[in-house]
Design a protein around this motif. Structure first.
Motif, PDB file in Angstrom:
ATOM      1  N   LEU A 141      -3.807  -0.808  -9.127  1.00 24.99           N
ATOM      2  CA  LEU A 141      -2.378  -1.123  -9.099  1.00 24.99           C
ATOM      3  C   LEU A 141      -1.528   0.120  -9.368  1.00 24.99           C
ATOM      4  N   ALA A 142      -2.079   1.059 -10.154  1.00 27.12           N
ATOM      5  CA  ALA A 142      -1.366   2.322 -10.378  1.00 27.12           C
ATOM      6  C   ALA A 142      -1.212   3.075  -9.059  1.00 27.12           C
ATOM      7  N   GLY A 143      -2.226   2.972  -8.198  1.00 32.69           N
ATOM      8  CA  GLY A 143      -2.136   3.611  -6.894  1.00 32.69           C
ATOM      9  C   GLY A 143      -0.997   3.046  -6.068  1.00 32.69           C
ATOM     10  N   VAL A 144      -0.813   1.732  -6.132  1.00 32.86           N
ATOM     11  CA  VAL A 144       0.295   1.099  -5.401  1.00 32.86           C
ATOM     12  C   VAL A 144       1.628   1.582  -5.959  1.00 32.86           C
ATOM     13  N   VAL A 145       1.723   1.703  -7.291  1.00 33.78           N
ATOM     14  CA  VAL A 145       2.949   2.191  -7.926  1.00 33.78           C
ATOM     15  C   VAL A 145       3.266   3.610  -7.456  1.00 33.78           C
ATOM     16  N   VAL A 146       2.229   4.447  -7.367  1.00 31.62           N
ATOM     17  CA  VAL A 146       2.428   5.818  -6.893  1.00 31.62           C
ATOM     18  C   VAL A 146       3.016   5.825  -5.486  1.00 31.62           C
ATOM     19  N   LEU A 147       2.530   4.940  -4.640  1.00 25.56           N
ATOM     20  CA  LEU A 147       2.994   4.900  -3.250  1.00 25.56           C
ATOM     21  C   LEU A 147       4.432   4.413  -3.124  1.00 25.56           C
ATOM     22  N   VAL A 148       4.860   3.556  -4.054  1.00 26.47           N
ATOM     23  CA  VAL A 148       6.168   2.915  -3.945  1.00 26.47           C
ATOM     24  C   VAL A 148       7.247   3.595  -4.786  1.00 26.47           C
ATOM     25  N   SER A 149       6.874   4.092  -5.954  1.00 23.81           N
ATOM     26  CA  SER A 149       7.858   4.570  -6.926  1.00 23.81           C
ATOM     27  C   SER A 149       8.566   5.845  -6.471  1.00 23.81           C
ATOM     28  N   ARG A 150       9.876   5.847  -6.626  1.00 24.42           N
ATOM     29  CA  ARG A 150      10.679   7.028  -6.322  1.00 24.42           C
ATOM     30  C   ARG A 150      10.836   7.934  -7.541  1.00 24.42           C
ATOM     31  N   GLY A 151      10.389   7.460  -8.699  1.00 26.86           N
ATOM     32  CA  GLY A 151      10.589   8.225  -9.922  1.00 26.86           C
ATOM     33  C   GLY A 151       9.543   9.293 -10.163  1.00 26.86           C
ATOM     34  N   LEU A 152       8.488   9.309  -9.359  1.00 26.19           N
ATOM     35  CA  LEU A 152       7.416  10.284  -9.546  1.00 26.19           C
ATOM     36  C   LEU A 152       7.710  11.532  -8.727  1.00 26.19           C
ATOM     37  N   ASN A 153       7.441  12.669  -9.324  1.00 25.70           N
ATOM     38  CA  ASN A 153       7.732  13.948  -8.681  1.00 25.70           C
ATOM     39  C   ASN A 153       6.572  14.353  -7.769  1.00 25.70           C
ATOM     40  N   LEU A 154       6.416  13.584  -6.665  1.00 24.05           N
ATOM     41  CA  LEU A 154       5.330  13.855  -5.730  1.00 24.05           C
ATOM     42  C   LEU A 154       5.916  14.055  -4.337  1.00 24.05           C
ATOM     43  N   ALA A 155       5.292  14.941  -3.573  1.00 22.52           N
ATOM     44  CA  ALA A 155       5.762  15.197  -2.212  1.00 22.52           C
ATOM     45  C   ALA A 155       5.448  14.001  -1.324  1.00 22.52           C
ATOM     46  N   GLY A 156       6.301  13.781  -0.351  1.00 21.65           N
ATOM     47  CA  GLY A 156       6.075  12.687   0.587  1.00 21.65           C
ATOM     48  C   GLY A 156       6.995  11.518   0.320  1.00 21.65           C
ATOM     49  N   GLU A 157       7.351  10.805   1.371  1.00 25.02           N
ATOM     50  CA  GLU A 157       8.246   9.663   1.236  1.00 25.02           C
ATOM     51  C   GLU A 157       7.533   8.475   0.595  1.00 25.02           C
ATOM     52  N   THR A 158       8.320   7.683  -0.116  1.00 22.77           N
ATOM     53  CA  THR A 158       7.755   6.474  -0.716  1.00 22.77           C
ATOM     54  C   THR A 158       7.642   5.377   0.345  1.00 22.77           C
ATOM     55  N   VAL A 159       6.815   4.377   0.035  1.00 20.33           N
ATOM     56  CA  VAL A 159       6.643   3.244   0.933  1.00 20.33           C
ATOM     57  C   VAL A 159       7.832   2.303   0.788  1.00 20.33           C
ATOM     58  N   ASP A 160       8.282   1.747   1.893  1.00 20.89           N
ATOM     59  CA  ASP A 160       9.374   0.781   1.872  1.00 20.89           C
ATOM     60  C   ASP A 160       9.041  -0.363   0.911  1.00 20.89           C
ATOM     61  N   PRO A 161       9.887  -0.614  -0.103  1.00 17.24           N
ATOM     62  CA  PRO A 161       9.560  -1.626  -1.121  1.00 17.24           C
ATOM     63  C   PRO A 161       9.339  -3.025  -0.549  1.00 17.24           C
ATOM     64  N   ALA A 162      10.197  -3.452   0.407  1.00 12.86           N
ATOM     65  CA  ALA A 162      10.036  -4.788   0.981  1.00 12.86           C
ATOM     66  C   ALA A 162       8.703  -4.905   1.703  1.00 12.86           C
ATOM     67  N   GLY A 163       8.337  -3.872   2.452  1.00 17.78           N
ATOM     68  CA  GLY A 163       7.056  -3.877   3.145  1.00 17.78           C
ATOM     69  C   GLY A 163       5.893  -3.899   2.171  1.00 17.78           C
ATOM     70  N   ALA A 164       6.004  -3.105   1.093  1.00 20.60           N
ATOM     71  CA  ALA A 164       4.935  -3.054   0.093  1.00 20.60           C
ATOM     72  C   ALA A 164       4.753  -4.408  -0.588  1.00 20.60           C
ATOM     73  N   ILE A 165       5.866  -5.052  -0.932  1.00 18.65           N
ATOM     74  CA  ILE A 165       5.783  -6.373  -1.571  1.00 18.65           C
ATOM     75  C   ILE A 165       5.125  -7.377  -0.630  1.00 18.65           C
ATOM     76  N   ALA A 166       5.502  -7.327   0.643  1.00 11.54           N
ATOM     77  CA  ALA A 166       4.919  -8.247   1.624  1.00 11.54           C
ATOM     78  C   ALA A 166       3.410  -8.061   1.713  1.00 11.54           C
TER      79      ALA A 166
END
Length: 305
Positions: free
Chosen positions: A137-162
């Protein structure tokens, strides 16, 4: 009951290659298709056609037609398996890269373990299982969260929830499948579920007005080929290979597709669809896959009967 052979044969290698590569590549095919065909309609066509073929195959092998009670169980499972899970995944791939969709769908083993604890009582919480769930689940948070200082765009939240809701519903339905009446034949059961699920998806597409937005003449050859690939290779050929492996290989070996498919999907999305492969994608994907490996390699600890 005979023992499962451990010797590697050319047929077993072929079947593993099919479920690894074909199931991993269907995520890219979905992304190609949903850009031109409404998602629930696309999924409905795929599974209705595949269901008809598998159901007819089972009948040709003189397998028993499901009883009225079994059709009830089939219909009950078709909703979470196909309408919710696949419907949402197809919808999400309009806004989420195919590789990351596959990565987030890899949380299914984690949710399945939770379903076994809560619904079936055939599994109990362990430190290893808790760690696996937390890492995945931490991996999913990494993909979605905008608060982490990581390169690359985050995943669309609505799509991720779906996608996560779809994975959760698939896992709950997997647990419920042990409690509802179903045909003994795996082919008949799966063919009937695909057929019912495909028809329910078409009904959902109608309710959502997708038929009005569908213009077959405007659909490109690539989208039609993607649908054909999903139906024939993804649902019929790969399912046949999977059924063969279930009867000839250990569950642990067969279960490895759960963490090979996302890797295949990410690489195909990167090389053939120009999907990003930044640090965020790599870190998030590794976390999810580590969680999957921990869960699928954890010895089953059953509660006393």
């Amino acid at each position: 009951m005979g023992s499962i052979p451990t010797r590697v044969t050319p047929l077993s290698v072929l079947c593993f290659a099919i479920i690894y590569l074909v199931w991993g590549s269907t995520f890219l095919a979905i992304r190609i298709g949903v850009h031109e065909v409404p998602p629930f309609l696309l999924a409905g066509i795929r599974f209705t056609l595949a269901g008809i073929v598998l159901f007819a195959w089972a009948l040709a092998r003189r397998q028993r037609v499901p009883s009225r009670r079994e059709w009830g169980g089939i219909a009950l499972l078709a909703v979470p398996f196909f309408v919710v899970n696949y419907g949402l995944v197809f919808w999400a791939e309009q806004r989420v890269p195919s590789g990351l969709t596959a990565v987030m769908m890899a949380t299914i083993p984690a949710f399945t373990a939770l379903s076994e604890i809560v619904i079936l009582g055939t599994q109990r919480p362990t430190p290893r299982l808790s760690l696996a769930l937390a890492v995945g689940l931490a991996g999913v948070v990494v993909l979605v969260s905008r608060g982490l200082n990581l390169a690359g765009e985050t995943v669309d939240p609505a799509g991720a929830i779906a996608i996560i809701v779809g994975a959760l519903c698939w896992s709950v339905a997997t647990a419920l499948a042990k409690k509802v009446p179903l045909p003994d034949s795996r082919v008949m059961s799966s063919g009937a579920q695909m057929l019912a699920g495909g028809l329910f998806l078409l009904l959902a597409a109608g309710a959502l007005g997708e038929f009005q937005r569908f213009h077959p003449a405007a659909v490109s050859r690539d989208a039609w080929l993607a649908l054909l690939y999903m139906t024939v290779a993804g649902s019929i050929v790969a399912f046949t290979a999977f059924v063969w492996l279930v009867h000839h290989e250990s569950p642990t070996r067969v279960g490895t597709y759960a963490y090979v498919n996302p890797v295949v999907a990410v690489l195909l999305g990167y090389f053939f669809a120009g999907e990003p492969l930044g640090l965020r994608t790599i870190v998030g994907s590794i976390c999810v896959l580590v969680g999957v490996v921990l869960i699928t390699t954890t010895p089953r600890l059953r509660t006393p009967s």
